[in-house]
Design an enzyme around this catalytic site. Structure first.
Site, short mmCIF file in Angstrom:
data_model
loop_
_atom_site.label_atom_id
_atom_site.label_comp_id
_atom_site.label_asym_id
_atom_site.label_seq_id
_atom_site.Cartn_x
_atom_site.Cartn_y
_atom_site.Cartn_z
N ARG A 154 -8.72 -10.75 8.90
CA ARG A 154 -7.76 -10.82 9.96
C ARG A 154 -8.47 -10.61 11.33
O ARG A 154 -9.36 -9.80 11.35
CB ARG A 154 -6.67 -9.71 9.43
N SER A 158 -6.05 -1.12 5.24
CA SER A 158 -6.68 -2.01 4.66
C SER A 158 -8.12 -1.63 4.14
O SER A 158 -8.78 -0.93 4.47
CB SER A 158 -7.02 -3.15 5.62
N LYS A 217 -5.53 0.99 -2.25
CA LYS A 217 -4.26 0.63 -2.67
C LYS A 217 -4.45 0.02 -4.04
O LYS A 217 -3.63 0.29 -4.84
CB LYS A 217 -3.22 -0.13 -1.65
N ARG A 251 -12.38 -11.74 -1.67
CA ARG A 251 -11.14 -11.27 -2.32
C ARG A 251 -10.99 -12.27 -3.40
O ARG A 251 -11.47 -13.37 -3.69
CB ARG A 251 -10.03 -11.47 -1.33
P1 GTP Z 1 -6.11 -4.33 1.39
O1 GTP Z 1 -5.73 -5.07 0.29
O2 GTP Z 1 -7.20 -4.60 2.44
O3 GTP Z 1 -4.81 -3.76 1.99
O4 GTP Z 1 -7.08 -2.91 0.54
P2 GTP Z 1 -6.48 -1.76 -0.47
O5 GTP Z 1 -6.12 -0.67 0.16
O6 GTP Z 1 -5.97 -2.28 -1.62
O7 GTP Z 1 -8.03 -1.33 -1.05
P3 GTP Z 1 -8.70 -1.67 -2.35
O8 GTP Z 1 -8.02 -0.38 -3.53
O9 GTP Z 1 -9.12 -2.80 -2.59
O10 GTP Z 1 -10.12 -0.71 -2.10
C1 GTP Z 1 -11.05 -1.16 -1.06
C2 GTP Z 1 -12.35 -0.38 -1.31
O11 GTP Z 1 -12.29 0.77 -1.65
C3 GTP Z 1 -13.01 -1.04 -2.94
O12 GTP Z 1 -14.38 -1.22 -2.46
C4 GTP Z 1 -12.87 0.11 -3.54
O13 GTP Z 1 -13.89 0.28 -4.85
C5 GTP Z 1 -12.99 1.52 -3.11
N1 GTP Z 1 -12.12 2.40 -3.36
C6 GTP Z 1 -10.91 2.35 -3.87
N2 GTP Z 1 -10.49 3.56 -4.39
C7 GTP Z 1 -11.52 4.58 -4.25
C8 GTP Z 1 -11.56 5.87 -4.64
O14 GTP Z 1 -10.76 6.48 -5.01
N3 GTP Z 1 -12.94 6.28 -4.20
C9 GTP Z 1 -13.86 5.64 -3.58
N4 GTP Z 1 -14.96 6.22 -3.43
N5 GTP Z 1 -13.67 4.30 -3.32
C10 GTP Z 1 -12.70 3.78 -3.70
C1 SPV Z 2 -5.30 -6.07 4.36
O1 SPV Z 2 -5.97 -6.48 5.35
O2 SPV Z 2 -4.65 -5.25 4.44
C2 SPV Z 2 -5.10 -7.12 3.21
C3 SPV Z 2 -5.64 -8.30 3.31
O3 SPV Z 2 -4.43 -6.67 2.42
S1 SPV Z 2 -4.99 -9.74 4.19
O4 SPV Z 2 -3.96 -10.30 3.53
O5 SPV Z 2 -5.84 -10.56 5.01
O6 SPV Z 2 -4.12 -8.98 5.51
MN MN Z 3 -3.16 -4.81 2.79
#
Ligand code: GTP
Ligand code: SPV
Ligand code: MN
Length: 584
Positions: A70, A249, A253, A367
């Site tokens: 983004r 982000s 989540k 992704r």
């Molecule tokens: P968006 O899709 O960008 O909105 O992100 P999201 O909030 O869904 O993040 P996601 O769960 O994909 O995690 C992003 C990164 O954080 C990944 O590399 C995960 O492995 C790491 N991560 C997630 N949960 C944890 C946790 O509990 N501890 C640690 N150390 N890392 C974590």
């Molecule tokens: C984020 O950036 O919070 C995402 C990925 O979930 S995007 O769809 O590119 O915004």
């Molecule tokens: Mn997001």
């Protein structure tokens, strides 16, 4: 197939007149259409086939190397009044913005197919769902929208019945960062995005519609459009509590939404149900509770860090029928990224021979796009038209110091302050520096389609007679020790914190009152069999008064940056904490 809705046909004709496509294709969302589109993209090289024995139906897309995330500085909210966009958004005058992007859209689709993509955000039969139509010249965007939304004929029928929809116009243009703009016109329920084919810039149903335009509509209609996962936690008694959590982000989540309980919890009968991993629309129900739907149908999840040991449910989900974007590949053409323990990368995300001197093999914001229904923890409740009732709201971010593992807000107003004050280190999900601490209120800094001061007031307005609001909590999985390593094991073990949160919601678990809120005593939260030393536990739960005084001062300055539009209530909450800290 044109539509029976005149306003839709007229808009499609207008756009075709401006962009001059070679042909127009109305997407019906069928399997046959999807197959043809995939063949077309494989033939053009937009998609590459991955190892079909290990990853049936999976493909790889390599985006332009200057188009990988983004772009917040190029994402505008175009309201008549600048103040309505707030200091939290880049703003442009609507007439100027239309003129600027229309000049770039002129002739942009020459020689290309223009796809008309009707979609529904949320279950087709839910009164909480909203529809839109995205016009795009990117087949990759169409393929992603088909996974991420309810796309095609059923959505078009609903649009024709309702007679209204959000208009989203997208073209990859020249993929030139100097000619890239993501424009939102909330007063016209319109989005215009040009110059990027990536994620949130291009899949307009997601951040552009479901969050920026959605938050604007939610404010005027009395609901909330949030950057939150939704997860159901079933306890050994068979009762399920639904929790919504806002983390910025790439802050966890997806991982929390599909958590697998630690062994001892699994044996005791705990289960976790995934409803959504990124966006949550919440509305007060007749019973006074907040009811939530996930407007999406798929996951556009972060690949790096996803492994059998961290997120086995995600790894199973993405074994088939998944579009991978900007990951590396192994010698036998399997997808690979940093953190995946199996396999060795031979080609990096740009298709070059992998050389660690060029940086990580997979792009840090690489992704996967996959249907949510493939997730082993997926629950049919995600299709419930009325949504699921929310017991607790959690805020959290990447905070290497100060912020404890978990604390509870005293009440709703305090909880709104906790959300507004959220801070987190920046990640690779957006262009710019990574690891810089910034305020990211409710994880909505890049996504709130209006002035944050008005947004905080909107949040506060839910506290009214008859409301049975969820309790609000804050968590931090990312606290680091002196050695620079995470103090908390995270992932599946996060259930221990959710257990305390649910215990608090049911009124059966204890907590200590502190100036910043309610914190578990080490005996209130089940940590004893984790192998953490007593000093690590103390550090995770401690409240450092001096550090918090500085933090609360910084929160005060941040609130002041919103000027007179900021609700007094928030400043009063902040001052109440400052006073309590001064006396502690
Ligand atoms: P968006 O899709 O960008 O909105 O992100 P999201 O909030 O869904 O993040 P996601 O769960 O994909 O995690 C992003 C990164 O954080 C990944 O590399 C995960 O492995 C790491 N991560 C997630 N949960 C944890 C946790 O509990 N501890 C640690 N150390 N890392 C974590
Ligand atoms: C984020 O950036 O919070 C995402 C990925 O979930 S995007 O769809 O590119 O915004
Ligand atoms: Mn997001």
């Amino acid at each position: 197939m044109a539509s029976s809705l005149e306003s839709l046909n007229r808009w499609v004709e207008e756009v075709a007149g401006l962009t001059q496509p070679a042909e127009i294709h109305w997407c019906n969302g069928s399997d046959g259409e999807s197959r043809l589109l995939k063949e077309h993209m494989l033939a053009r090289g937009d998609l590459l086939e991955l190892n079909q024995e290990t990853h049936p139906g999976c493909t790889l897309h390599r985006s332009s190397p200057t188009d990988v995330a983004r772009v917040e500085h190029l994402t505008f909210i175009c309201t008549r009044e600048r103040e309505d966009a707030g200091p939290n958004n880049p703003w442009m005058d609507p007439a100027e913005a239309h003129a600027k992007v229309d000049a770039l859209f002129a002739g942009a689709m020459r020689g290309r197919t223009m796809y008309v993509v009707p979609y529904c955000m949320g279950p087709i039969d839910s009164p909480l769902s909203r529809c839109g139509v995205e016009i795009t010249d990117s087949p990759y965007v169409v393929a992603n929208m088909r996974i991420m939304t309810r796309m095609g004929a059923p959505a078009l029928s609903r649009i024709e019945r309702e007679g209204r929809f959000v208009k989203g116009l997208h073209s990859t243009g020249e993929l030139n960062p100097d000619k890239r703009f993501i424009m939102h016109f909330p007063e016209e329920l319109t989005i215009k995005s040009i110059g990027s084919g990536y994620g949130g810039n291009a899949l307009l149903g997601k951040k552009c519609h479901a969050l920026r335009i959605g938050s604007w509509q939610a404010r005027s209609e009395g609901w909330l459009a949030e950057h939150m996962l939704i997860v159901g936690i079933e306890n050994p008694e068979g009762e399920t509590h639904y929790i919504a959590a806002a983390f910025p982000s790439a802050c966890g989540k997806t991982n929390l939404a599909m958590l697998i309980p630690p062994e001892s919890y699994r044996k005791a009968g705990w289960k976790v149900w995934t409803v959504g991993d990124d966006i949550c629309w919440m509305t007060p129900g007749e019973d006074g509770r907040l009811w939530a739907i996930n407007p999406e149908a798929g996951f556009f999840g972060v690949a790096p860090g996803t492994d059998r040991t961290t997120n086995p449910n995600a790894l199973t989900t993405i074994q088939r029928d998944t579009i991978y974007t900007n990951v590396a590949v192994t010698s036998d053409n399997q997808p690979w990224w940093e953190g995946l323990r199996e396999g060795t990368p031979v080609k990096d995300w740009q298709g070059r021979d992998h050389d660690p001197a060029n940086g990580p093999a997979a792009h840090p914001n690489s992704r996967f796009t996959v249907s949510a229904s493939q997730c082993p923890s997926w629950t049919p409740m995600a299709e419930a038209p009325q949504g699921v009732p929310i017991s607790a709201i959690i805020f959290g971010g990447r905070r290497p110091s100060l912020i404890p593992l978990v604390f509870e807000a005293r009440d709703w107003s305090h909880g709104v302050l906790v959300g507004a004050a959220m801070g987190s280190e920046t990640t690779a999900a957006a262009t710019g520096a990574v690891g810089v601490l910034r305020r990211d209120s409710m994880a909505m800094k890049p996504f709130c389609g209006y002035n944050f001061a008005d947004y905080f007031a909107h949040w506060l307005s839910f506290d009214k007679p008859g409301a049975k609001l969820p309790k609000i909590f804050h968590v931090n999985w990312f606290r680091k020790g002196a050695d620079g390593r995470f103090l908390w094991p995270g992932f599946g073990e996060n259930l221990r914190v959710l257990e305390w949160i649910i215990g608090r919601c049911e009124g059966r678990t204890g907590a200590l009152e502190t100036p910043i809120g309610l914190v578990p005593d080490s005996t209130d939260i089940h940590l004893d069999d984790l192998g953490l030393g007593p000093s690590a536990i103390r550090e995770l739960l401690e409240i450092d008064a001096a550090g918090w005084r500085r933090e609360v001062d910084a929160i005060g300055s941040y609130l002041d940056s919103f000027g007179a539009r900021l609700p007094d209530r928030l400043k009063q909450e902040q001052q109440r904490i400052a006073t309590a800290l001064a006396q502690s």
